[in-house]
Scaffold this motif. Sequence first.
Motif, PDB file in Angstrom:
ATOM      1  N   GLY A  14       0.815  -1.212   0.000  1.00 55.44           N
ATOM      2  CA  GLY A  14       0.000   0.000   0.000  1.00 55.44           C
ATOM      3  C   GLY A  14       0.846   1.259   0.000  1.00 55.44           C
ATOM      4  O   GLY A  14       0.564   2.221  -0.734  1.00 55.44           O
ATOM      5  N   ILE A  15       1.892   1.264   0.836  1.00 55.99           N
ATOM      6  CA  ILE A  15       2.789   2.429   0.877  1.00 55.99           C
ATOM      7  C   ILE A  15       3.476   2.624  -0.476  1.00 55.99           C
ATOM      8  O   ILE A  15       3.617   3.752  -0.966  1.00 55.99           O
ATOM      9  N   LEU A  16       3.890   1.510  -1.102  1.00 52.32           N
ATOM     10  CA  LEU A  16       4.561   1.590  -2.407  1.00 52.32           C
ATOM     11  C   LEU A  16       3.618   2.159  -3.472  1.00 52.32           C
ATOM     12  O   LEU A  16       4.016   3.019  -4.279  1.00 52.32           O
ATOM     13  N   VAL A  17       2.363   1.677  -3.475  1.00 51.77           N
ATOM     14  CA  VAL A  17       1.373   2.170  -4.442  1.00 51.77           C
ATOM     15  C   VAL A  17       1.100   3.654  -4.219  1.00 51.77           C
ATOM     16  O   VAL A  17       1.019   4.446  -5.178  1.00 51.77           O
ATOM     17  N   LEU A  18       0.982   4.067  -2.957  1.00 50.71           N
ATOM     18  CA  LEU A  18       0.747   5.487  -2.657  1.00 50.71           C
ATOM     19  C   LEU A  18       1.915   6.355  -3.118  1.00 50.71           C
ATOM     20  O   LEU A  18       1.721   7.453  -3.659  1.00 50.71           O
ATOM     21  N   TRP A  19       3.130   5.857  -2.890  1.00 49.45           N
ATOM     22  CA  TRP A  19       4.313   6.637  -3.249  1.00 49.45           C
ATOM     23  C   TRP A  19       4.429   6.821  -4.768  1.00 49.45           C
ATOM     24  O   TRP A  19       4.674   7.923  -5.261  1.00 49.45           O
TER      25      TRP A  19
END
Length: 325
Positions: free
Chosen positions: A150-155
């Motif tokens: 999720g953090i990777l997709v948001l970034w």
Amino acid sequence: MGKLDFFVRRTLQLGLTLWAVATALFMLFRLMPGDPTSYIISPGMTPEVRQRLVDSYGLNDPLWVQYVRYIENLLTLDLGRSFKTNERVVDVLVTYLPNTLILMLTAFVVAYIIGITLGVFTGWYRGSQFEKSAVVTALVGRSVPSFWMGILVLWIFGAKLGVIPMSGMTSLGSGPKDFWGMVFSVDFLHHLIAPVIVLAFYYMGYPLLIMRNSMLETLSEDFIDLCRAKGLTERSIMFKHAARNALLPVLTAAAIAVGYAVGGSVLIETVFGWPGIGREMIRAVLRRDFPVAQGTFLVLALSVIVMNFVADLLYGVLDPRVTYD
């Protein structure tokens, strides 16, 4: 043992398990270090007002008195009031639970449609490059922590490319008239797509691997050779005969997976700022809001316990080979 006896026994076990979970939650939050009244009492209050406020929540009563009152209230579905907002916990759950269910069920349906379809083809084309790629993808999806994904997709898609919202269910000022008006708005779907993709990628591996293994077992059965001897097409054998018979383990496992999926959305809600019951649970624990934390934990535990109960019943209904001895 008959079906009725099995149902009664499992219902009694369900009630006993819920009581054990409720008791464990009661003890857990009262054994935690720190003073829960620190979030209730403001520095400007007089000692008399402080005492009346603490007494109103029953926090000065002996522990066993608090426990008996807690169990009695649970039996009438009274989960108490929030220490922070004085709002009824039931109202808090009614506000946030639909948001979690929409996110979780959408991701679950997407994951199972894709997972079952890929499972059929990976079982049918055993040994191919397609099977190897699909299995590796499923294992990666189950192995990578969903919050990290999720953090990777948001970034990438939020901060760098700016194509998805960074947080929330709707944009500021969108002003939907009601809940369903919000759910069917383009703005809501825009906020929903990223957390759904992340959750679906994680959930997908489970049905894919179960369906693949079930297909391999079904394809080794004699009736598959009989179908070919009758001259049926490969497409008909794959979908009408092999896939249909291989689907039973996936359906029964899905009941259990639904229960775990409700609890599994906690981290994703936190990462994407989704106002669901999981994010509210974490906020309640951090501010030591016992009633809200207990209520949210109970709902998550209840979803797992009840869906396990449903799965046990489904085994007997869908598979006539299952006995109740």
